[in-house]
Write an enzyme that holds these catalytic residues in place. Sequence first.
Site, PDB file in Angstrom:
ATOM      1  N   LYS A 111       0.821  -1.218   0.000  1.00 41.82           N
ATOM      2  CA  LYS A 111       0.000   0.000   0.000  1.00 41.82           C
ATOM      3  C   LYS A 111       0.845   1.253   0.000  1.00 41.82           C
ATOM      4  O   LYS A 111       0.473   2.256  -0.611  1.00 41.82           O
ATOM      5  CB  LYS A 111      -0.969  -0.006   1.187  1.00 41.82           C
ATOM      6  N   LYS A 194      -5.039  -9.798  -6.738  1.00 46.79           N
ATOM      7  CA  LYS A 194      -6.195 -10.045  -5.876  1.00 46.79           C
ATOM      8  C   LYS A 194      -7.379  -9.167  -6.292  1.00 46.79           C
ATOM      9  O   LYS A 194      -7.175  -8.003  -6.643  1.00 46.79           O
ATOM     10  CB  LYS A 194      -5.770  -9.710  -4.436  1.00 46.79           C
ATOM     11  N   LYS A 197     -11.212  -3.866  -3.603  1.00 52.64           N
ATOM     12  CA  LYS A 197     -12.084  -2.685  -3.682  1.00 52.64           C
ATOM     13  C   LYS A 197     -11.345  -1.510  -4.305  1.00 52.64           C
ATOM     14  O   LYS A 197     -11.948  -0.612  -4.876  1.00 52.64           O
ATOM     15  CB  LYS A 197     -12.517  -2.253  -2.273  1.00 52.64           C
TER      16      LYS A 197
HETATM   17  P1  TYM Z   1     -10.798  -5.957   3.808  1.00 53.65           P
HETATM   18  O1  TYM Z   1     -11.819  -4.903   3.952  1.00 53.65           O
HETATM   19  O2  TYM Z   1      -9.670  -5.737   2.858  1.00 53.65           O
HETATM   20  O3  TYM Z   1     -11.454  -7.329   3.399  1.00 53.65           O
HETATM   21  C1  TYM Z   1     -12.514  -7.870   4.157  1.00 53.65           C
HETATM   22  C2  TYM Z   1     -12.465  -9.375   4.144  1.00 53.65           C
HETATM   23  O4  TYM Z   1     -12.538  -9.877   2.814  1.00 53.65           O
HETATM   24  C3  TYM Z   1     -11.438 -10.735   2.544  1.00 53.65           C
HETATM   25  N1  TYM Z   1     -11.033 -10.531   1.155  1.00 53.65           N
HETATM   26  C4  TYM Z   1     -10.899 -11.505   0.250  1.00 53.65           C
HETATM   27  N2  TYM Z   1     -11.074 -12.842   0.340  1.00 53.65           N
HETATM   28  C5  TYM Z   1     -10.860 -13.571  -0.787  1.00 53.65           C
HETATM   29  N3  TYM Z   1     -10.490 -13.026  -1.971  1.00 53.65           N
HETATM   30  C6  TYM Z   1     -10.305 -11.691  -2.105  1.00 53.65           C
HETATM   31  N4  TYM Z   1      -9.943 -11.159  -3.260  1.00 53.65           N
HETATM   32  C7  TYM Z   1     -10.508 -10.867  -0.952  1.00 53.65           C
HETATM   33  N5  TYM Z   1     -10.418  -9.526  -0.729  1.00 53.65           N
HETATM   34  C8  TYM Z   1     -10.740  -9.344   0.569  1.00 53.65           C
HETATM   35  C9  TYM Z   1     -10.348 -10.291   3.516  1.00 53.65           C
HETATM   36  O5  TYM Z   1      -9.420 -11.318   3.760  1.00 53.65           O
HETATM   37  C10 TYM Z   1     -11.154  -9.933   4.736  1.00 53.65           C
HETATM   38  O6  TYM Z   1     -11.454 -11.083   5.498  1.00 53.65           O
HETATM   39  N6  TYM Z   1      -7.717  -5.805   7.669  1.00 53.65           N
HETATM   40  C11 TYM Z   1      -9.004  -6.310   7.283  1.00 53.65           C
HETATM   41  C12 TYM Z   1     -10.136  -5.764   8.117  1.00 53.65           C
HETATM   42  C13 TYM Z   1      -9.990  -5.960   9.591  1.00 53.65           C
HETATM   43  C14 TYM Z   1     -10.146  -7.185  10.283  1.00 53.65           C
HETATM   44  C15 TYM Z   1      -9.945  -6.870  11.666  1.00 53.65           C
HETATM   45  C16 TYM Z   1     -10.404  -8.500   9.896  1.00 53.65           C
HETATM   46  C17 TYM Z   1      -9.731  -5.009  10.508  1.00 53.65           C
HETATM   47  N7  TYM Z   1      -9.712  -5.548  11.756  1.00 53.65           N
HETATM   48  C18 TYM Z   1     -10.014  -7.850  12.639  1.00 53.65           C
HETATM   49  C19 TYM Z   1     -10.473  -9.470  10.888  1.00 53.65           C
HETATM   50  C20 TYM Z   1     -10.277  -9.156  12.237  1.00 53.65           C
HETATM   51  C21 TYM Z   1      -9.221  -5.866   5.844  1.00 53.65           C
HETATM   52  O7  TYM Z   1      -8.552  -5.034   5.329  1.00 53.65           O
HETATM   53  O8  TYM Z   1     -10.246  -6.384   5.256  1.00 53.65           O
END
Ligand code: TYM
Length: 332
Positions: A111, A194, A197
């Site tokens: 990032k 990947k 968003k």
């Molecule tokens: P974020 O918002 O990027 O993604 C949310 C969830 O979706 C999963 N994910 C995917 N799974 C499969 N293929 C993909 N292309 C894909 N893109 C996203 C992510 O693995 C995630 O589970 N850091 C985390 C948010 C967070 C969090 C936490 C998660 C903050 N605190 C505590 C668990 C526990 C994140 O950026 O998610």
Amino acid sequence: MGRILSGVQPTGSLHIGNYLGALRNWVRLQDEHEGLFCIVDLHALTTHPDPAELRAWTRNTAAAYIAAGIDPHKNAIFPQSAVTGHSELSWLLACQTPLGWLNRMTQFKEKAGKKKDQANLGLYAYPVLMAADILIYKATHVPVGEDQKQHLELARDIAGAFNHQYGVNYFKLPEPLIMETAARIMSLRDGTAKMSKSDISEYSRIHLNDDNDTIALKIRKAKTDPEPIGETLESMEERPEAINLIGIFAALSDKPPQDICSQYTGSTFAPFKNDLAQLIIDTIGPIRDEMTRLLDDPVTLDGYMKTGAEHARQLAAGHMEEVYDIMGLLRV
Ligand code: TYM
């Protein structure tokens, strides 16, 4: 009964990667676990969202959780910022986290890119706040996609460092739950990147609120190659886009990828894509319609989040008192 915690950043419309990698698994786990599902708005601040948009995406993300099948009466659904303990614990844990651990985080490197000096401190400390999200509730399991694995390992290390520093066995080490199918859904434009968003191309992903025509168009335009579908995944090793589409098909139909290969061996992508688009429409369509219904009634939606936040605050407050006590912070 274990306690699960997970979250999604409210930085845009959720996509099928979020659904298959995270939300769908939360839904499947909710019967055997106590569930806490936050909308991680504090994490989203690292990308400087417009305030009105952040509020809207927070509601949109909560609606996606519920529309995907998370029961708001059984689980706590809430904005992360509604429970101030997340930020407080994040500082306490930051004091237990060596910089060397943060320097290894691949997501920060991706990032921040080449402009590391201009990246904000929040982005660097992002995984510490994530550890706080989990540890403040002493969550036992964390269902996420594969991209979050390194962050979860760090959360376990931080929990261990705290326990060791204070000679206690206070924080449990949370277990990641990464489902094998759909752990990593790739972009529809590039099978090596990947689905995300933040990808500039709308055609790289299917949003949970895409209409049926848009879904069909995006799948028709999804990158493939001129070769027919192979007999096995192994036979398509050098064809990441083909493997990704088969993987999405398999995950949506809850079948092993091999079954999909067998079903379409020798076929061109055109008929396969028609069936895939229909499968996505059948899955996403009801979620999208339910999201629209929920977003039309923000008072009820905010009410769910208020109840969720109250429950989460209670749990968090009890644990914070214990942590302050362990660390020797005088409570007056
Ligand atoms: P974020 O918002 O990027 O993604 C949310 C969830 O979706 C999963 N994910 C995917 N799974 C499969 N293929 C993909 N292309 C894909 N893109 C996203 C992510 O693995 C995630 O589970 N850091 C985390 C948010 C967070 C969090 C936490 C998660 C903050 N605190 C505590 C668990 C526990 C994140 O950026 O998610």
